[in-house]
Design a protein around this motif. Structure first.
Motif, PDB file in Angstrom:
ATOM      1  N   MET A   1     -37.956 -44.138 -58.158  1.00  0.00           N
ATOM      2  CA  MET A   1     -37.406 -43.346 -57.098  1.00  0.00           C
ATOM      3  C   MET A   1     -36.680 -42.148 -57.704  1.00  0.00           C
ATOM      4  N   LEU A   2     -36.830 -41.024 -57.084  1.00  0.00           N
ATOM      5  CA  LEU A   2     -36.238 -39.803 -57.604  1.00  0.00           C
ATOM      6  C   LEU A   2     -35.045 -39.375 -56.756  1.00  0.00           C
ATOM      7  N   LEU A   3     -34.092 -40.273 -56.597  1.00  0.00           N
ATOM      8  CA  LEU A   3     -32.920 -39.958 -55.792  1.00  0.00           C
ATOM      9  C   LEU A   3     -32.033 -38.929 -56.472  1.00  0.00           C
ATOM     10  N   ALA A   4     -31.916 -39.019 -57.799  1.00  0.00           N
ATOM     11  CA  ALA A   4     -31.021 -38.142 -58.539  1.00  0.00           C
ATOM     12  C   ALA A   4     -31.771 -36.980 -59.186  1.00  0.00           C
ATOM     13  N   ALA A   5     -32.844 -36.530 -58.577  1.00  0.00           N
ATOM     14  CA  ALA A   5     -33.657 -35.473 -59.186  1.00  0.00           C
ATOM     15  C   ALA A   5     -32.864 -34.187 -59.363  1.00  0.00           C
ATOM     16  N   ALA A  69     -29.238 -45.609 -55.747  1.00  0.00           N
ATOM     17  CA  ALA A  69     -30.191 -46.564 -55.174  1.00  0.00           C
ATOM     18  C   ALA A  69     -29.473 -47.711 -54.485  1.00  0.00           C
ATOM     19  N   LYS A  70     -28.351 -48.120 -55.028  1.00  0.00           N
ATOM     20  CA  LYS A  70     -27.604 -49.214 -54.411  1.00  0.00           C
ATOM     21  C   LYS A  70     -26.715 -48.739 -53.260  1.00  0.00           C
ATOM     22  N   ALA A  71     -26.340 -47.453 -53.266  1.00  0.00           N
ATOM     23  CA  ALA A  71     -25.433 -46.926 -52.249  1.00  0.00           C
ATOM     24  C   ALA A  71     -26.162 -46.401 -51.013  1.00  0.00           C
ATOM     25  N   LEU A  72     -27.487 -46.369 -51.047  1.00  0.00           N
ATOM     26  CA  LEU A  72     -28.241 -45.886 -49.886  1.00  0.00           C
ATOM     27  C   LEU A  72     -28.066 -46.821 -48.704  1.00  0.00           C
ATOM     28  N   PRO A  73     -28.039 -46.285 -47.490  1.00  0.00           N
ATOM     29  CA  PRO A  73     -28.038 -47.144 -46.314  1.00  0.00           C
ATOM     30  C   PRO A  73     -29.324 -47.979 -46.270  1.00  0.00           C
ATOM     31  N   LEU A  74     -29.220 -49.152 -45.674  1.00  0.00           N
ATOM     32  CA  LEU A  74     -30.338 -50.090 -45.658  1.00  0.00           C
ATOM     33  C   LEU A  74     -31.574 -49.506 -44.978  1.00  0.00           C
ATOM     34  N   LYS A  79     -37.146 -47.667 -45.416  1.00  0.00           N
ATOM     35  CA  LYS A  79     -38.206 -46.675 -45.166  1.00  0.00           C
ATOM     36  C   LYS A  79     -38.872 -46.240 -46.467  1.00  0.00           C
ATOM     37  N   ILE A  80     -38.078 -46.030 -47.509  1.00  0.00           N
ATOM     38  CA  ILE A  80     -38.640 -45.626 -48.802  1.00  0.00           C
ATOM     39  C   ILE A  80     -39.557 -46.715 -49.345  1.00  0.00           C
ATOM     40  N   ILE A  81     -39.109 -47.958 -49.286  1.00  0.00           N
ATOM     41  CA  ILE A  81     -39.915 -49.072 -49.782  1.00  0.00           C
ATOM     42  C   ILE A  81     -41.158 -49.257 -48.920  1.00  0.00           C
ATOM     43  N   GLY A  82     -41.007 -49.149 -47.599  1.00  0.00           N
ATOM     44  CA  GLY A  82     -42.151 -49.299 -46.700  1.00  0.00           C
ATOM     45  C   GLY A  82     -43.218 -48.246 -46.929  1.00  0.00           C
ATOM     46  N   ARG A  83     -42.783 -47.007 -47.174  1.00  0.00           N
ATOM     47  CA  ARG A  83     -43.763 -45.949 -47.469  1.00  0.00           C
ATOM     48  C   ARG A  83     -44.422 -46.166 -48.822  1.00  0.00           C
ATOM     49  N   ALA A  84     -43.675 -46.688 -49.778  1.00  0.00           N
ATOM     50  CA  ALA A  84     -44.258 -46.953 -51.096  1.00  0.00           C
ATOM     51  C   ALA A  84     -45.297 -48.070 -51.021  1.00  0.00           C
ATOM     52  N   LEU A  85     -45.069 -49.047 -50.171  1.00  0.00           N
ATOM     53  CA  LEU A  85     -46.004 -50.166 -50.058  1.00  0.00           C
ATOM     54  C   LEU A  85     -47.204 -49.849 -49.178  1.00  0.00           C
ATOM     55  N   ALA A  86     -46.976 -49.161 -48.043  1.00  0.00           N
ATOM     56  CA  ALA A  86     -48.041 -48.978 -47.069  1.00  0.00           C
ATOM     57  C   ALA A  86     -48.701 -47.611 -47.109  1.00  0.00           C
ATOM     58  N   GLY A  87     -48.097 -46.676 -47.782  1.00  0.00           N
ATOM     59  CA  GLY A  87     -48.691 -45.347 -47.833  1.00  0.00           C
ATOM     60  C   GLY A  87     -48.335 -44.544 -46.598  1.00  0.00           C
ATOM     61  N   GLU A  88     -49.327 -43.906 -46.005  1.00  0.00           N
ATOM     62  CA  GLU A  88     -49.117 -43.031 -44.853  1.00  0.00           C
ATOM     63  C   GLU A  88     -49.051 -43.847 -43.567  1.00  0.00           C
ATOM     64  N   VAL A  89     -47.829 -44.128 -43.110  1.00  0.00           N
ATOM     65  CA  VAL A  89     -47.621 -44.793 -41.826  1.00  0.00           C
ATOM     66  C   VAL A  89     -46.464 -44.096 -41.125  1.00  0.00           C
ATOM     67  N   ALA A  94     -43.056 -48.109 -41.346  1.00  0.00           N
ATOM     68  CA  ALA A  94     -42.509 -48.115 -42.706  1.00  0.00           C
ATOM     69  C   ALA A  94     -41.193 -48.872 -42.753  1.00  0.00           C
ATOM     70  N   LEU A  95     -40.353 -48.697 -41.730  1.00  0.00           N
ATOM     71  CA  LEU A  95     -39.090 -49.419 -41.668  1.00  0.00           C
ATOM     72  C   LEU A  95     -39.327 -50.920 -41.571  1.00  0.00           C
ATOM     73  N   ALA A  96     -40.281 -51.321 -40.731  1.00  0.00           N
ATOM     74  CA  ALA A  96     -40.580 -52.743 -40.571  1.00  0.00           C
ATOM     75  C   ALA A  96     -41.117 -53.354 -41.859  1.00  0.00           C
ATOM     76  N   ILE A  97     -42.032 -52.672 -42.513  1.00  0.00           N
ATOM     77  CA  ILE A  97     -42.593 -53.184 -43.767  1.00  0.00           C
ATOM     78  C   ILE A  97     -41.519 -53.256 -44.847  1.00  0.00           C
ATOM     79  N   GLY A  98     -40.671 -52.232 -44.914  1.00  0.00           N
ATOM     80  CA  GLY A  98     -39.590 -52.233 -45.902  1.00  0.00           C
ATOM     81  C   GLY A  98     -38.587 -53.346 -45.669  1.00  0.00           C
ATOM     82  N   LEU A  99     -38.221 -53.580 -44.415  1.00  0.00           N
ATOM     83  CA  LEU A  99     -37.300 -54.675 -44.106  1.00  0.00           C
ATOM     84  C   LEU A  99     -37.909 -56.031 -44.414  1.00  0.00           C
ATOM     85  N   GLN A 100     -39.199 -56.185 -44.134  1.00  0.00           N
ATOM     86  CA  GLN A 100     -39.866 -57.445 -44.472  1.00  0.00           C
ATOM     87  C   GLN A 100     -39.848 -57.673 -45.982  1.00  0.00           C
TER      88      GLN A 100
END
Length: 112
Positions: A1-5, A69-74, A79-89, A94-100
């Motif tokens: 993740m490029l949070l601190a880019a 990465a730890k201070a980001l809101p859930l 959403k970041i994780i959901g987009r990384a796993l599912a791609g273009e949704v 993306a929120l649902a996949i990330g929460l799962q």
């Protein structure tokens, strides 16, 4: 993740990063090496020092990445994780996949 880019390790940015982590209650969940590096850099910069080493700047960026990465809101993290796993949704999917993924125990998770 490029949070601190775009993160530039200055005294103001490091103090703000630490105070945000303390406010959100994640400072002590960050690794001890990252915490020590940030604290040492703050102490050094308060004494009037300058950060010239590219290796030190990169290490501080990695430490800032870990804190952010730890201070980001859930919801944002999910959403970041959901987009990384599912791609273009869409955002809801993306929120649902990330929460799962976040709610799945670590031993059963699919790696990112």
């Amino acid at each position: 993740m490029l949070l601190a880019a775009g993160f530039v390790p200055t005294l103001h940015s490091l103090v703000a990063l630490k105070s945000r982590a303390l406010r959100r209650g994640v400072w002590f969940r960050v690794g001890p090496a990252a915490r020590a590096l940030i604290d040492a850099a703050i102490y050094y910069l308060r004494g009037g020092g300058r950060l010239k080493s590219p290796a030190l700047v990169q290490a501080l960026k990695r430490a800032a990445e870990e804190v952010l990465a730890k201070a980001l809101p859930l919801a944002v993290r999910a959403k970041i994780i959901g987009r990384a796993l599912a791609g273009e949704v869409d955002e809801e999917r993306a929120l649902a996949i990330g929460l799962q993924w976040l709610n799945t125990p670590r031993r059963w998770r699919k790696p990112l």
